[in-house]
Design a protein around this motif. Structure first.
Motif, PDB file in Angstrom:
ATOM      1  N   LEU A 147       0.824  -1.208   0.000  1.00 30.38           N
ATOM      2  CA  LEU A 147       0.000   0.000   0.000  1.00 30.38           C
ATOM      3  C   LEU A 147       0.857   1.255   0.000  1.00 30.38           C
ATOM      4  O   LEU A 147       0.506   2.258  -0.624  1.00 30.38           O
ATOM      5  CB  LEU A 147      -0.932  -0.002   1.208  1.00 30.38           C
ATOM      6  CG  LEU A 147      -1.930  -1.164   1.281  1.00 30.38           C
ATOM      7  CD1 LEU A 147      -2.886  -0.966   2.448  1.00 30.38           C
ATOM      8  CD2 LEU A 147      -2.706  -1.308  -0.017  1.00 30.38           C
ATOM      9  N   GLY A 148       1.989   1.219   0.709  1.00 28.12           N
ATOM     10  CA  GLY A 148       2.888   2.366   0.707  1.00 28.12           C
ATOM     11  C   GLY A 148       3.517   2.620  -0.638  1.00 28.12           C
ATOM     12  O   GLY A 148       3.995   3.729  -0.916  1.00 28.12           O
ATOM     13  N   ALA A 149       3.520   1.611  -1.497  1.00 31.16           N
ATOM     14  CA  ALA A 149       4.039   1.796  -2.851  1.00 31.16           C
ATOM     15  C   ALA A 149       3.059   2.574  -3.713  1.00 31.16           C
ATOM     16  O   ALA A 149       3.434   3.509  -4.425  1.00 31.16           O
ATOM     17  CB  ALA A 149       4.338   0.431  -3.478  1.00 31.16           C
ATOM     18  N   VAL A 150       1.780   2.193  -3.637  1.00 30.40           N
ATOM     19  CA  VAL A 150       0.816   2.787  -4.562  1.00 30.40           C
ATOM     20  C   VAL A 150       0.191   4.070  -4.030  1.00 30.40           C
ATOM     21  O   VAL A 150      -0.356   4.853  -4.809  1.00 30.40           O
ATOM     22  CB  VAL A 150      -0.284   1.772  -4.938  1.00 30.40           C
ATOM     23  CG1 VAL A 150       0.325   0.527  -5.530  1.00 30.40           C
ATOM     24  CG2 VAL A 150      -1.131   1.416  -3.742  1.00 30.40           C
ATOM     25  N   ALA A 151       0.249   4.305  -2.715  1.00 32.33           N
ATOM     26  CA  ALA A 151      -0.317   5.550  -2.189  1.00 32.33           C
ATOM     27  C   ALA A 151       0.299   6.776  -2.864  1.00 32.33           C
ATOM     28  O   ALA A 151      -0.440   7.678  -3.292  1.00 32.33           O
ATOM     29  CB  ALA A 151      -0.147   5.615  -0.671  1.00 32.33           C
ATOM     30  N   PRO A 152       1.636   6.883  -2.998  1.00 28.77           N
ATOM     31  CA  PRO A 152       2.184   8.041  -3.707  1.00 28.77           C
ATOM     32  C   PRO A 152       1.764   8.109  -5.171  1.00 28.77           C
ATOM     33  O   PRO A 152       1.703   9.204  -5.752  1.00 28.77           O
ATOM     34  CB  PRO A 152       3.700   7.846  -3.577  1.00 28.77           C
ATOM     35  CG  PRO A 152       3.868   7.000  -2.368  1.00 28.77           C
ATOM     36  CD  PRO A 152       2.703   6.064  -2.391  1.00 28.77           C
ATOM     37  N   ALA A 153       1.473   6.956  -5.778  1.00 26.40           N
ATOM     38  CA  ALA A 153       1.020   6.979  -7.169  1.00 26.40           C
ATOM     39  C   ALA A 153      -0.333   7.679  -7.282  1.00 26.40           C
ATOM     40  O   ALA A 153      -0.539   8.550  -8.137  1.00 26.40           O
ATOM     41  CB  ALA A 153       0.939   5.553  -7.710  1.00 26.40           C
ATOM     42  N   PHE A 154      -1.262   7.318  -6.419  1.00 21.95           N
ATOM     43  CA  PHE A 154      -2.569   7.967  -6.453  1.00 21.95           C
ATOM     44  C   PHE A 154      -2.485   9.397  -5.917  1.00 21.95           C
ATOM     45  O   PHE A 154      -3.282  10.258  -6.305  1.00 21.95           O
ATOM     46  CB  PHE A 154      -3.580   7.135  -5.687  1.00 21.95           C
ATOM     47  CG  PHE A 154      -3.967   5.874  -6.416  1.00 21.95           C
ATOM     48  CD1 PHE A 154      -4.817   5.922  -7.504  1.00 21.95           C
ATOM     49  CD2 PHE A 154      -3.455   4.647  -6.038  1.00 21.95           C
ATOM     50  CE1 PHE A 154      -5.163   4.777  -8.204  1.00 21.95           C
ATOM     51  CE2 PHE A 154      -3.791   3.490  -6.717  1.00 21.95           C
ATOM     52  CZ  PHE A 154      -4.642   3.550  -7.805  1.00 21.95           C
ATOM     53  N   ALA A 155      -1.525   9.655  -5.035  1.00 23.50           N
ATOM     54  CA  ALA A 155      -1.315  11.042  -4.606  1.00 23.50           C
ATOM     55  C   ALA A 155      -0.758  11.884  -5.753  1.00 23.50           C
ATOM     56  O   ALA A 155      -1.090  13.069  -5.880  1.00 23.50           O
ATOM     57  CB  ALA A 155      -0.360  11.071  -3.415  1.00 23.50           C
ATOM     58  N   ALA A 156       0.090  11.294  -6.579  1.00 21.94           N
ATOM     59  CA  ALA A 156       0.607  12.018  -7.744  1.00 21.94           C
ATOM     60  C   ALA A 156      -0.523  12.351  -8.722  1.00 21.94           C
ATOM     61  O   ALA A 156      -0.541  13.432  -9.324  1.00 21.94           O
ATOM     62  CB  ALA A 156       1.682  11.179  -8.447  1.00 21.94           C
ATOM     63  N   LEU A 157      -1.468  11.419  -8.875  1.00 23.19           N
ATOM     64  CA  LEU A 157      -2.639  11.700  -9.701  1.00 23.19           C
ATOM     65  C   LEU A 157      -3.475  12.814  -9.077  1.00 23.19           C
ATOM     66  O   LEU A 157      -3.966  13.723  -9.774  1.00 23.19           O
ATOM     67  CB  LEU A 157      -3.476  10.428  -9.859  1.00 23.19           C
ATOM     68  CG  LEU A 157      -4.808  10.564 -10.597  1.00 23.19           C
ATOM     69  CD1 LEU A 157      -4.609  11.086 -12.016  1.00 23.19           C
ATOM     70  CD2 LEU A 157      -5.550   9.229 -10.604  1.00 23.19           C
ATOM     71  N   THR A 158      -3.628  12.785  -7.763  1.00 18.77           N
ATOM     72  CA  THR A 158      -4.352  13.838  -7.054  1.00 18.77           C
ATOM     73  C   THR A 158      -3.678  15.193  -7.277  1.00 18.77           C
ATOM     74  O   THR A 158      -4.350  16.206  -7.505  1.00 18.77           O
ATOM     75  CB  THR A 158      -4.403  13.515  -5.551  1.00 18.77           C
ATOM     76  OG1 THR A 158      -5.085  12.272  -5.369  1.00 18.77           O
ATOM     77  CG2 THR A 158      -5.092  14.616  -4.774  1.00 18.77           C
ATOM     78  N   HIS A 159      -2.353  15.214  -7.202  1.00 18.10           N
ATOM     79  CA  HIS A 159      -1.579  16.434  -7.455  1.00 18.10           C
ATOM     80  C   HIS A 159      -1.887  16.990  -8.846  1.00 18.10           C
ATOM     81  O   HIS A 159      -2.133  18.190  -9.009  1.00 18.10           O
ATOM     82  CB  HIS A 159      -0.093  16.115  -7.309  1.00 18.10           C
ATOM     83  CG  HIS A 159       0.834  17.113  -7.908  1.00 18.10           C
ATOM     84  ND1 HIS A 159       1.529  18.041  -7.164  1.00 18.10           N
ATOM     85  CD2 HIS A 159       1.219  17.332  -9.201  1.00 18.10           C
ATOM     86  CE1 HIS A 159       2.279  18.779  -7.956  1.00 18.10           C
ATOM     87  NE2 HIS A 159       2.103  18.360  -9.196  1.00 18.10           N
ATOM     88  N   GLN A 160      -1.866  16.122  -9.835  1.00 18.99           N
ATOM     89  CA  GLN A 160      -2.106  16.595 -11.200  1.00 18.99           C
ATOM     90  C   GLN A 160      -3.539  17.098 -11.357  1.00 18.99           C
ATOM     91  O   GLN A 160      -3.783  18.105 -12.025  1.00 18.99           O
ATOM     92  CB  GLN A 160      -1.802  15.474 -12.190  1.00 18.99           C
ATOM     93  CG  GLN A 160      -0.317  15.112 -12.236  1.00 18.99           C
ATOM     94  CD  GLN A 160       0.069  14.423 -13.529  1.00 18.99           C
ATOM     95  OE1 GLN A 160      -0.780  14.116 -14.364  1.00 18.99           O
ATOM     96  NE2 GLN A 160       1.354  14.189 -13.700  1.00 18.99           N
TER      97      GLN A 160
END
Length: 809
Positions: A147-160
């Motif tokens: 989960l700690g791997a993909v959380a930043p991925a979805f946070a990066a999408l949130t950022h965009q």
């Protein structure tokens, strides 16, 4: 150790003077970084040693702490925090490297020294990084691997999403530092394969590739396969495989054979060889049928026994010069995410390095003392930071100022005054709560302050969960405008995709849904732009994404999830699509408000309160709303509205329940036996019909409609605590609006389209007898009436249960 495909980019020949994020890696800086990484290694090891050997342990059980996992991460964290990171970067840390992370924060001046002795103690440093419980700032909670791997991925999408909608954000890049064994988790690949995460140039994964999991050395050679999978998924793939000492040897005569020998080793063989002394390692290293023996021997024979093990173990993930040169390449391909495979050794520089069972190993007191001597740590100064005037001290201070400085962008704030007090919904006819939910979103799209902050998402079930009207109004989010090739003039869904869209459509993955909701619900904290995320999912499949849902709640994310349709009321779909345990989850999961409305008006009030909860960043909670496609006669609410008035009814709905049917309105004389029929959601019509039948038979039946068992349960628990603390007063008798004092011991019949135990606790409030009716098995396809009868929740069986209870009085 695996060969890398020719398409994987290696950067081992670059000059050490290449600027990295406009900070040149001079020899002096490199020397200071090497000293810092040694201190990170020492402090992490010391924190764990103190927790297990230096601190009183009255429980007598092992404290633990993962010394080997922290050691393998010392170089990576040093490279990131003391050289690579920029203001606004957000980082997720591998769970088992928590001590190393805290050591870094301490050296950066972000953690007081007193906490270093509190690892895994009450009120101290948590076993795994926690954004809500650790005293230092943690960007992402980790612990459940993957989960700690993909959380930043979805946070990066949130950022965009936030940047394209609002123009400015406080965040930059999103970086996950993960263990290679975490890539075994299925949720990682669900995320990697989802098109919504394609093209995230602000996403970086750094894999701590130490070739070990919890119980073993990972068999075979997997790195090459993993790299191909990421490259085929559109990622830029880099590696820090060999350190500069090995790279220099590879250029010498026989070097090609030496590299081939290492490349072709299995993980198990490599881990075994690096632990051998030089005189035993040499003959084992020369045992190869596929490599030119003479060429291999020529280069290996020139290496002294004392140096051979350390040379074989000279990996890029521990060579800061090599590691930083690879990190510098991340921006070379700006239109896609990057992953770096950093080859490391689990337990690096510790006596347990490379041992196949070192995951849970701890250094003995003797081993720890030997490490102290080898690292030159003076007794009594074990916890000291660097001298501020030293090169290392200055680098720590400069790094802290750089990484944690503000770029002047002020985070946005919302006020709950933008949420309407009410929205008009039907009060006549038959309407389902799912239909009402869809209508409410269409109405909310006409409120400008809410429209710009609401973002919806769904795992490919938007139409069947009534999001179509909202999507037709606001569009689907994409980072660039995309053509709509459909030509039908009249159609249910207009799938217009572009940067202005306010719905994010995912593939069929409930894990991805809850991970995205969790990160959207932290957008205020991570990106400086608050959002109001609303997700929809078929209610039974909440359980499929439960780990990710718990992760979001643990991180105190604020979002709304509508589980719909639900229960065996979804009768034609059969047992695989009929949920029964989700109401229990709503009662039990922390940081969650849970509701199950039966009427349109209830749904409206609940949704507006859920919006307020999302806006309240300090005390708000996520909200789960269990909905249904079953139409319910709205006139059944009319008597309660007249009796209570809308203001009181709203308060009671949000507090958890109200008296929908009061037997006193039936004309029965006083003294009739009283029974409480307690229900929720779509079972209201059966409960009301049963009460009316009982009235005709002389039984004083109330119907208590529980809009939120969670809120009621919390009220009861608060009441019990106040009584225990001798502060119980008339004002704390907080269920009296629902159950009158003179009727507290009347028998209770609960009826619920869910597992019957979800309401069973009600009998414990005042000690009343309770009969629970509900779904205690898997459903099947059929008519709703057939299934209700089969599980004993139809009107007839409610009446029979009430008569049986009254007969016991």
């Amino acid at each position: 150790m695996s060969k890398h495909p020719s398409s994987i980019r290696t950067v081992g020949e670059m000059s050490i003077s290449q600027p990295v994020s406009d900070r040149s890696l001079t020899p002096e800086r490199l020397a200071a970084l090497n000293t810092i990484q040694q201190r990170v290694l020492w402090l992490a090891t010391l924190m764990i040693h103190h927790a297990n050997h230096g601190r009183p342990n009255p429980d007598g059980i092992k404290i633990g702490g993962h010394q080997a996992s922290s050691a393998s991460m010392a170089s990576i964290l040093t490279a990131l925090y003391f050289h690579f990171l920029k203001p606004g970067d957000r980082v997720a840390i591998k769970p088992h490297a928590s001590p190393a992370f805290h050591a870094v924060q301490y050296l950066l001046g972000r953690l007081p020294e007193r906490y270093l002795t509190t690892l895994r103690s009450y009120g101290g440093l948590q076993a795994y990084p926690s954004r809500t419980k650790d005293p230092d700032a943690v960007d992402f909670s980790t612990g459940s691997v993957g989960l700690g791997a993909v959380a930043p991925a979805f946070a990066a999408l949130t950022h965009q999403y936030a940047r394209l909608h609002f123009g400015s954000v406080t965040s930059g890049r999103f970086i996950a530092v993960i263990g290679d064994a975490e890539l075994d988790e299925g949720n990682v690949w669900e995320a990697v394969l989802d098109p919504a995460l394609g093209g995230l140039e602000n996403l970086i994964w750094v894999v701590d590739l130490n070739r070990q999991s919890l119980d073993r050395v990972v068999p075979g050679i997997r790195a090459a396969q993993l790299k191909r999978l990421f490259e085929d998924s559109g990622w830029q793939v880099l590696e820090a495989k060999y350190g500069r000492r090995l790279q220099e040897l590879f250029t010498q005569p026989g070097g090609t054979a030496f590299r081939q020998r290492i490349d072709e080793m299995s993980n198990e063989e490599y881990q075994a060889l690096i632990r051998l002394p030089g005189e035993q390692l040499r003959p084992r290293l020369l045992e190869s049928k596929s490599v030119d023996h003479a060429a291999l021997a020529a280069i290996v024979d020139a290496i002294p026994d004392a140096e051979l093990p350390s040379i074989l173990a000279n990996l890029g993930g521990h060579d800061l010069e090599e590691l930083l040169s690879v990190l510098a390449q991340v921006d070379d391909e700006p239109d896609r995410p990057s992953i770096i495979f950093a080859y490391t050794i689990k337990g690096w520089q510790l006596p347990i390095a490379g041992h196949p069972l070192n995951h849970s190993m701890l250094l003995s007191v003797e081993q720890f003392d030997e490490l102290r001597e080898r690292m030159g740590i003076v007794r009594g100064e074990e916890w000291r930071r660097f001298d501020p005037a030293s090169a290392e001290g200055q680098l720590c201070a400069a790094s802290a100022e750089r990484v944690f400085s503000s770029d002047g962008i002020a985070p946005a704030h919302l006020s709950d005054t933008i949420v309407p007090t009410d929205l008009a919904v039907p009060d006549q006819g038959e309407v389902s709560t799912q239909e009402t939910f869809g209508r409410l979103l269409v109405r909310l799209a006409d409120v400008p302050e809410l429209r710009e902050r609401i973002v919806t998402t769904s795992p490919d079930v938007s139409v069947s969960t009534n999001l179509a009207g909202w999507i037709n109004k606001v569009g689907v989010f994409a980072r660039q405008d995309e053509p709509d090739y459909e030509t039908e003039t009249y159609r249910l869904m207009k799938w217009q995709r572009g940067p202005d869209g306010r719905h994010i459509e995912l593939g069929i993955s409930e894990m991805n849904l809850f991970m995205l909701l969790g990160m959207l619900g932290l957008s205020a904290e991570l990106c400086g732009q608050p959002l109001i995320p609303i997700g929809t999912v078929y209610d039974p499949f909440i359980c499929r994404g439960l780990d990710a849902l718990i992760y979001g709640l643990y991180s105190e994310s604020k979002f709304i999830i509508a589980g719909t349709p639900s229960g065996i009321t979804l009768s034609p779909e059969g047992g695989a699509h009929q949920s029964s345990v989700t109401p229990s989850l709503g009662v039990e999961l922390p940081n969650l408000c849970a509701y199950e409305p039966g009427f349109a008006q209830e749904t409206a009030w609940i949704m507006l309160e859920a919006l307020r909860q999302c806006i309240d960043r300090n005390h708000g909670r996520a909200t789960y709303v269990r909905l249904s496609t079953r139409p319910v006669d709205q006139s059944l609410l009319a008597n309660a509205r007249r009796r209570l008035g809308d203001d009181a009814l709203r308060r009671q709905v949000l507090a958890g329940g109200y008296r929908l049917v009061d037997w006193r309105e039936s004309g029965l004389p006083a003294g009739a036996p009283v029974v409480q029929i307690v229900t929720s959601g779509v079972m209201v019509p059966e409960a009301v019909a049963a009460a009316r039948f009982l009235h005709r038979e002389g039984v004083a039946a109330h119907v208590l409609n529980l809009s939120s068992m969670r809120r009621l349960f919390e009220t009861w628990q608060a009441m019990r605590r106040q009584k225990r603390n001798d502060v119980f007063t008339e004002q704390t008798a907080m269920l009296d609006w629902l159950i009158e004092p003179t009727e507290r011991y009347a028998p209770i019949i609960t009826v619920h389209d869910a597992a019957p135990h979800a309401m069973a606790w009600l009998g414990s409030v005042y000690g009343a007898p309770v009969t629970t009716l509900g779904v205690d098995g898997f459903g099947q396809s059929g008519q709703r009436t057939d299934l209700y009868r089969h599980f004993g929740i139809d009107t007839e069986q409610i009446v029979e249960a009430a008569f049986a209870a009254v007969d016991q009085l």
